[in-house]
Design an enzyme around this catalytic site. Structure first.
Site, PDB file in Angstrom:
ATOM      1  CG  ASP A 283      49.376  43.081  46.332  1.00 23.85           C
ATOM      2  OD1 ASP A 283      50.209  43.986  46.447  1.00 23.85           O
ATOM      3  OD2 ASP A 283      48.215  43.267  45.916  1.00 23.85           O
TER       4      ASP A 283
HETATM    5  C1  GLC Z   1      47.205  46.114  44.255  1.00 23.80           C
HETATM    6  C2  GLC Z   1      48.154  46.635  45.314  1.00 23.80           C
HETATM    7  C3  GLC Z   1      47.670  46.429  46.708  1.00 23.80           C
HETATM    8  C4  GLC Z   1      46.170  46.559  46.729  1.00 23.80           C
HETATM    9  C5  GLC Z   1      45.590  45.396  45.971  1.00 23.80           C
HETATM   10  C6  GLC Z   1      44.074  45.445  45.894  1.00 23.80           C
HETATM   11  O1  GLC Z   1      47.928  45.444  43.271  1.00 23.80           O
HETATM   12  O2  GLC Z   1      49.490  46.182  45.262  1.00 23.80           O
HETATM   13  O3  GLC Z   1      48.320  47.388  47.537  1.00 23.80           O
HETATM   14  O4  GLC Z   1      45.691  46.559  48.066  1.00 23.80           O
HETATM   15  O5  GLC Z   1      46.132  45.295  44.656  1.00 23.80           O
HETATM   16  O6  GLC Z   1      43.675  46.544  45.157  1.00 23.80           O
END
Ligand code: GLC
Length: 744
Positions: A283
């Site tokens: 993430d």
């Molecule tokens: C964010 C979220 C995740 C998302 C990613 C890309 O922090 O936690 O769910 O897919 O970043 O946007």
């Protein structure tokens, strides 16, 4: 069959022995891998955000990203939307030595241009076909816009409404959550990856992210392994079994180990025991954040911990870009681990057909055709109506008559547009996008604008203490035959990094409800939110309440369809609504304890609060209809079975009211004695059935060993002999039929 839990051990060879998926693709991957330099391999493990749209995390300025694409230092981009931008980036990637195409990822969580209800609202529909259709349409629109990969479905179990991301999942129950995870993966990926309307799904956030201490996003998670296996992992396994192409790990530490650096989660369970062949993306920045966790001392150690733990692609942290090649050269990381990660990513790029045609998803004509398809808006309107939960309807205030002479529509959300999209909408910077959205006021006008006199007043803001608008609101209420109030949160009060310590209605909205209720007019309250809220006065005093969540770009029409009875509400809560934030965590499948309270007044040394009943305000599985349903004729094919045998359970459901409607018939079981204590009830089946007034149908459930099994003291998934209670009902607390059986 007993599934014994393998002892957790890791050797690179054991994990890297990927069984062949498609030998032809495997060969192409291997041939390409042989040509790649170490730097080019590391490049495939990097994912950066584009700057053409709002970033979805703390962005770090970086050198010349476009040059890094041209020199093969980036394997994937996120937040690059639209045919023009994706084609532009892909053209840069085609200038690299090996012309390896980029993957474009995007948070298409509940729709792309056509925005569907937030996932928690869709879950309230308990309509798996509708949920799959929503994901399918989202994929069609996203794929037509150059997107290869959506960072969805979010399958985290959410039992704490303080946690803002409860809006993004399917609620508190692993059985319902697993079926919805499967529906969403199938919807996003379609028949097979590589089809022009298929996008790769991404099961996230692995794992247990929703159990953050205090409901505070990104906070630590501490839980027993049994709870992990029983409750938090099943939806991920369901997503994997449905063919999810990718997984995303989570920000939290689990029992002291950040998920991004967890060998247990990513190697032992996901890639080992479950045999996952896709790839894991971290993430946003989570690899680098292991330093903040205090799990590693610097970015280099973070890169080492993450690649060993099985994090294949690094979203935005740059730890891999800055350190991985050195770690291999210094022999601190086995090149086999890097090759395994690169293989997994290249495999998907081949499977998506991007080597044959890197621009296959970037077609202007297909983008235009996909974006304004009336079938898409029709589907959004229908599932929106199916997601609305009727919490209360005293004196049958609802449905409203289309001949109502004067209607007052009051509240801070009545004329809003983007608020209806909820969090995680794909912010299209298209001109006039707001006109694509149907506000709640538009929906009312569309429905009865020609036959009724419509009055509007805002009444108050969502937040703040200003009551100066009350007088106008009361005045138009007094002129009306019925009053509709639309109140709730702002859409950005739930979602990522949007935890609330107090989940009551914000501002003076409940005081506005009191003022309008005091007029004596029939009042219908719509509550818009991304989470369960606490609104006890409204719940106790207002005759009709619809929980409208955030219903997306067709919100106004969906709400009007239900308000005026063109759609009979059929949704059921996928998450428990507490009376107070003090009850959290509260959910239906709780343990009995050694001192259960006999009733709500029992305070005699029992597990109870002295200031509040234990029961929720609205239970899991609860939702009313404009009609009523009778339950009868419960039959079990057997009252005793041996392991491996099944019981067929039937019950007759009758529409005893005057409207056609749909009922979600729920099956709960209780294992009365186990080698570990078992919940007082667990959802083990449901059927959503349509019935005309007076019609009845027999629903059938089959109880098999899987439904009787749990993780025992040795964490073996198995059933145990003993007695079971069987319950069939209209909610977890509204049990209509009971029986019992014995497993010998
Ligand atoms: C964010 C979220 C995740 C998302 C990613 C890309 O922090 O936690 O769910 O897919 O970043 O946007």
């Amino acid at each position: 069959m007993k599934k014994t839990f393998l002892t957790a051990f890791i050797t690179a060879s054991a994990v890297l022995s990927l069984t062949a998926q498609n030998p032809a693709i495997d060969k192409r991957v291997d041939d390409l891998l042989k040509q790649m330099t170490l730097e080019e391999k590391v490049g495939q493990l990097n994912q950066y955000t584009g700057e053409w749209s709002s970033a979805t995390g703390p962005i770090t300025k970086d050198g010349d990203k476009q040059n890094q694409i041209r020199t093969g230092q980036i394997g994937s981009m996120l937040n690059v939307k639209g045919v023009a931008h994706t084609r532009q980036c892909q053209e840069m990637a085609m200038q690299s030595r090996l012309k390896i195409p980029l993957l474009f990822g995007q948070d298409v969580i509940h729709g792309y241009k056509t925005t569907f209800p937030i996932p928690l609202a869709e879950a309230a529909s308990w309509d798996l076909d509708a949920i799959e259709l929503g994901a399918r349409i989202a994929a069609v629109e996203a794929a037509a816009s150059g997107i290869h990969w959506t960072f969805a479905p979010m399958v985290d179990i959410g039992r704490d409404p303080r946690w803002g991301r409860v809006m993004e999942g399917a609620g508190e129950d692993p059985y319902l959550g697993s079926l919805i995870a499967k529906a969403r993966v199938k919807g996003f990926q379609g028949e097979k990856l590589g089809d022009i309307t298929s996008v790769m799904a991404c099961a996230k956030h692995f794992a247990a992210y929703g159990a953050a201490v205090g409901g505070r996003d990104y906070n630590s998670v501490d839980m027993s392994e049994r709870m992990l296996w029983e409750v938090y992992l099943p939806p991920f396994k369901a997503a994997l079994d449905a063919g999810a192409a990718t997984f995303m790990n989570s920000f939290n530490d689990l029992n002291g180990i950040p998920a991004t650096g967890s060998v247990f989660l990513q190697r032992d369970i996901l890639k080992g025991l479950w045999g996952f062949k896709g790839f894991v993306v971290s993430d946003w920045g989570s690899i680098g954040e292991m330093k903040q966790h205090g799990f590693v001392k610097d970015g280099k150690d973070a890169a080492l911990a993450a690649i060993v733990a099985g994090s294949d692609m690094d979203m935005e942290s740059r730890c891999y870009k800055n350190n991985l090649a050195d770690l291999v050269k210094e022999k601190k990381v086995d090149i086999a681990l890097v090759d395994d990660a690169v293989r997994r990513i290249l495999y998907k790029k081949f499977e998506m057909g991007l080597f044959e045609d890197p621009y296959k998803y970037s077609d202007v004509k297909r983008q235009e055709a996909a974006m304004n398809n009336p079938e898409h808006t029709k589907a959004a309107r229908e599932i929106g109506a199916k997601s609305i939960v009727l919490l209360k309807n005293e004196n049958n205030v609802l449905p409203l008559s289309k001949e109502t002479k004067t209607i007052a529509f009051i509240g801070p959300l009545v004329k809003e547009y983007r608020q209806n999209l909820g969090f995680w909408s794909v912010e299209l910077d298209e001109v006039d996008y707001d006109k694509f959205i149907v506000s709640q006021w538009d929906g009312l006008q569309n429905k009865v604008g020609k036959t009724s006199k419509l009055l509007y007043a805002k009444g108050c803001e969502i937040e703040g203490e200003d009551k100066s608008g009350f007088a106008e609101a009361v005045s138009i209420a007094n002129q009306a035959d019925v009053v509709i109030l639309s109140i709730g949160e702002r859409r950005d009060m739930s979602g990522e990094a949007k935890s609330r310590s107090d989940i009551s209605l914000p501002g003076v909205q409940e005081e506005l409800v009191k003022a309008i209720q005091a007029t004596g007019k029939p009042v219908v309250v719509l509550i818009n939110a991304g989470r369960p809220l606490v609104f006890n006065w409204t719940a106790d005093n207002v005759p009709a309440i619809l929980y409208t969540w955030w219903l997306g770009s067709e919100a106004g029409n969906s709400i009007a369809d239900v308000l005026f009875g063109d759609v009979n509400p059929s949704a059921k809560l996928p998450v428990t609504f507490p009376r107070s934030v003090g009850q959290i965590p509260i959910y239906h499948s709780y343990f009995n304890t050694g001192r259960p309270a006999k009733n709500e007044n029992d305070l005699n040394y029992v597990s109870a609060y002295i200031d509040l009943p234990n029961s929720p305000k609205f239970p899991f599985g609860y939702g009313l209809s404009y009609t009523t349903f009778g339950y009868s004729d419960l039959k079990l094919s057997k009252k005793q079975i041996s392991k491996g045998e099944t019981i067929e359970v039937t019950a007759r459901i009758t529409n005893t009211g005057k409207y056609a409607g749909e009922e979600v018939v729920q099956l709960y079981l209780r294992d009365k004695v186990g080698s570990v204590v078992r919940p007082v009830k667990e959802l083990k089946g449901f059927e959503k059935i349509k019935l005309n007034a007076g019609e009845s149908k027999v629903v059938t459930f089959v109880i098999d060993n899987e439904k009787l099994s749990f993780y025992n003291q040795k964490l073996e998934f198995d059933s145990e002999a003993g007695e079971f209670d069987l319950m069939i009902g209209s909610s977890a607390e509204d049990i209509r039929l009971k029986s019992e059986f014995e497993l010998l």
